[in-house]
Design a protein around this motif. Structure first.
Motif, PDB file in Angstrom:
ATOM      1  N   GLY A  41       0.799  -1.220   0.000  1.00  0.00           N
ATOM      2  CA  GLY A  41       0.000   0.000   0.000  1.00  0.00           C
ATOM      3  C   GLY A  41       0.823   1.257   0.000  1.00  0.00           C
ATOM      4  N   SER A  54      -9.245   3.028   0.510  1.00  0.00           N
ATOM      5  CA  SER A  54      -8.076   2.539  -0.212  1.00  0.00           C
ATOM      6  C   SER A  54      -8.518   1.606  -1.325  1.00  0.00           C
ATOM      7  CB  SER A  54      -7.122   1.801   0.737  1.00  0.00           C
ATOM      8  OG  SER A  54      -7.743   0.664   1.307  1.00  0.00           O
ATOM      9  N   TYR A  75      -4.919   5.817  -1.841  1.00  0.00           N
ATOM     10  CA  TYR A  75      -5.308   5.898  -0.432  1.00  0.00           C
ATOM     11  C   TYR A  75      -5.733   7.334  -0.166  1.00  0.00           C
ATOM     12  CZ  TYR A  75      -5.159   5.226   4.653  1.00  0.00           C
ATOM     13  OH  TYR A  75      -5.477   5.127   5.986  1.00  0.00           O
TER      14      TYR A  75
END
Length: 730
Positions: free
Chosen positions: A162, A364, A386
């Protein structure tokens, strides 16, 4: 009044439990010694441990990353309501500074982390993830309910997880909805009113079409810090949590998994208490620090297997609402500061109080394509987004200067976009070169409003707006060598990144000045490591060495007496190692040991710096030595004419060497050694056990702050808890 020589009372309830566990371990050794050596060699092997450090499940022996793992058995050693923080004590070189409430607990991995206090929930110095989906910093301390394992990935996880993390990532991996039938209830009760009850149900709902899993927890309990103004024991916790998952099979090539998690945490607690003060551990608060958090997390994952590659799309949403109110003038501390009696700081209206509300909604999304598990070249590439909207609002009242008076409101927005790619290229027999890169852009904006409560020296009102943005490049290169299926040697160089931003609280607003921004922080990390299994699978060994060079580390330096803080960016360096071993001594006896060393110091500190840091000064909260040593035993009782097994375990967690309490290194927190133990009987249906947490009632100091050179404060950890539990499977 201090208790005399708690370790001398060897045969109290807790010590008796440890003695019983030790006897069961000795019995196992004796039983093993009576077995033929050929029988032992066939059955005595360690279980294979799988992790998702590279976003797919694979044996740890294949992963060129230093990974600390907490299993359900490890998590069970800790207090359920605080396990997300407490497990840091059993994973070397992972430390968590706990200042009384889980919203503001902050971690460091190998010395790289939030050095004093999180600036906002966007901080990515240490990343948190739920099965790979990025989490807000304020969601990383969730209940570890129905969790398969927690993976602490040391070093920058700047490609596959991420948002880029600078020092490492803590990945919480819940138990999957895999269709295996699992129906059970487990309850535990202990001293100081500590309790929890888990109800878990999982299995197949529609064969070959739909699996489901659900878990519910109720937990709580008290501590032994006495509020001398009302007699209440702190902390006092009441927590409820639920986790669920559904997995659909849409043909042979596609799966859809939806998960949800909800937690409601209510507790009366404290921040710092006077170190070694009267009636220690004690506070004198008009009201305790009242903390309430509602945390909701939902994820959806779609996987499709094409002929040439696998495609995964993941979506996540987080909703976090927290309330916090506290008395800022503990009478015991301020009596020492001023010479006035404790009663001088008592107020029926809580004259020096803070009341805050925190709200965050984060989203996200990620799409990634990956090579097939059996492809000769391992590769992954994808896109990630995000977004987070955070608001902080509330009132401050302080008798000690204008900076903590009035109404504050701040809205912070984060927009983060990135693309990533990693490929493992075989360059020779058993050698692999793995380059990886993440390129992205982060933007953080802040809108702030301040309204004075009339205190002299403050402006009537003030409004502000600011924005910062960064285009970043992170990534690295790993070279690995695999001499056999159970061994790996690797070395890597990686660049970590933590975004620029603003503090959520503007200490300068009462003077009409905008909140200062801080720049992005970067780190170069160099690592070498190895892991192997020897003696026919009975012994696993691993170790790694590291060096971190951090530029513009984010720092919040507090002046506790004046109720002010300084925002700064400082360079620092850390180096050290981790080493671990796990040994299957017999079919029923396993021992393990893990140890870590971290040396961490500030460098290039400007002569004009006002934080208290200095060149060569140690980073706060980072232990020099940390580790765990333990034994696990399982004794079949069939030879004794009884059904089931006698199961016991004991471990020692330790922190040793220097551990600075604050940036200025005013004083050191005390080292500690914690003994946990469990003993019980179980079969396929029932489990009954007794346990001891912090068996010898060690005085644990989790965090510290100095008001003056002689008035010192600490956040103590939980003391001894003795209890028992039972589990029934259906």
């Amino acid at each position: 009044m201090a208790r005399a020589c708690p370790r001398c009372r060897l045969f109290d309830d807790g010590a008796a439990l440890l003695v019983a566990a030790s006897f069961s371990l000795l019995w196992t050794v004796a039983q093993a010694g009576a077995q033929p050596s050929s029988a032992r060699s066939e059955s005595v092997t360690l279980d294979t441990l799988e992790v998702t450090a590279r976003r797919t499940a694979e044996p740890l022996a294949n992963v060129p990353v230093s990974v600390g793992v907490a299993t359900p058995a490890d998590i069970a050693f800790e207090a359920p309501s605080n396990a997300a923080i407490d497990i840091s004590r059993r994973i070397p070189n992972y430390s968590v500074t706990d200042v009384g409430n889980p919203l503001f607990a902050f971690g460091a991995i190998r010395g790289v982390g939030t050095l004093s206090f999180p600036q906002n929930p966007f901080d990515s110095t240490i990343g948190y993830a739920l099965n790979g989906t990025p989490l807000s910093l304020y969601a990383g301390t969730q209940q570890l309910l129905d969790v398969q394992r927690v993976e602490v990935l040391r070093g920058p996880q700047n490609v596959l997880f991420g948002r880029s993390s600078e020092g490492g990532t803590v990945n919480i991996v819940p138990t999957e909805a895999d269709g295996v039938r699992d129906l059970r209830i487990r309850s535990e009760f202990g001293t100081r009113g500590n309790f929890f009850t888990d109800l878990i149900a999982g299995g197949t709902i529609i064969p070959d079409v739909l699996n489901g899993r659900a878990a519910i927890r109720f937990t709580g309990g008290g501590g032994d810090v006495k509020n001398i103004l009302n007699g209440q024991n702190l902390p006092d916790r009441e927590i409820a949590a639920a986790r669920g998952a559904l997995r659909w099979y849409l043909g042979d090539a596609t799966t859809v998994t939806v998960t949800g998690f909800y937690e409601r945490d209510r507790r009366d607690t404290f921040n710092y208490i006077l170190r070694d003060g009267p009636s220690y551990p004690a506070v004198a608060l008009d009201q305790p620090l009242k903390f309430a958090r509602s945390l909701a997390i939902g994820t959806a994952e779609i996987k499709h297997r094409f002929d040439a590659f696998d495609l995964t799309a993941t979506f996540g949403v987080q909703d976090i609402n927290s309330r916090l109110s506290s008395d800022n003038t503990d009478g015991l501390i301020y009596s020492q500061l001023t010479g006035f009696p404790v009663s001088a700081f008592a107020s029926s209206t809580c004259a020096d109080c803070t009341r805050y509300l925190f709200r965050e909604r984060a989203y996200s999304g990620e799409v990634r394509a990956s090579a097939k598990p059996d492809d000769p070249v391992r590769w992954t590439t994808g896109l990630n987004i995000y977004k987070s909207n955070f608001e902080h609002s509330g009132t401050n009242t302080s008798s000690f200067g204008p900076t903590q008076n009035g109404y504050y409101d701040a809205k912070l927005d984060l927009d983060s976009y990135s693309g990533f790619a990693e490929v493992g290229v075989p360059i020779a027999d058993q050698w692999t070169l793995t380059p990886g890169i993440r390129i992205g852009h982060d933007t953080v904006s802040r809108r702030g409003t301040y309204i004075s409560n009339g205190v002299a020296g403050t402006v009537p009102s003030f409004a502000e707006y600011g924005q910062v943005g960064d285009t970043f490049v992170a990534g690295g290169l790993t070279l690995s060598y695999k001499p056999d299926e159970s061994s790996l040697i690797y070395t890597s160089a990686k660049r970590g990144y933590s975004n620029a931003g603003f503090p959520y609280f503007n200490i300068f607003a009462p003077f009409g000045k905008p909140a200062p921004s801080y720049p992005a922080s970067y780190a170069w990390t160099y690592e070498g490591g190895a892991r192997t299994t020897i003696l026919d699978g009975r012994v696993s060994l691993e170790g790694s060495v590291f060096y971190n060079d951090v530029q513009n580390g984010h720092v919040n330096a507090f002046d506790m007496r004046a109720n002010t803080f300084t925002i700064a960016t400082l360079d620092y360096r850390t180096y050290g190692f981790e080493a671990g071993a796990r040994v299957r001594l017999t079919d029923g006896l396993t021992s393990y040991a893990n140890v870590g060393l971290t040396r961490a110091a500030f460098v290039n500190v400007p002569a004009t710096d006002t934080t208290g840091a200095r060149d060569g000064g140690r980073l706060p909260g980072i232990p020099t030595w940390s580790g765990v040593v333990g034994l696990e035993s399982r004794i079949p009782l069939g030879p004794a004419g009884s059904r089931g097994d006698l199961v016991s375990s004991a471990e020692l967690q330790f922190v040793a060497g220097g551990r600075a309490a604050d940036i200025a290194n005013t004083f050191d927190l005390r080292p500690y050694r914690i003994v946990n133990a469990r003993i019980g009987w179980e079969n396929d249906t029932y489990k009954i056990y007794a346990f001891a947490q912090n068996l010898f009632d060690e005085n644990i100091e989790l965090a510290g702050a100095s008001y003056t050179s002689t008035v010192l404060s600490v956040t103590p950890g939980l003391r001894r808890v003795i209890g028992g539990g039972a589990e029934v499977r259906f």
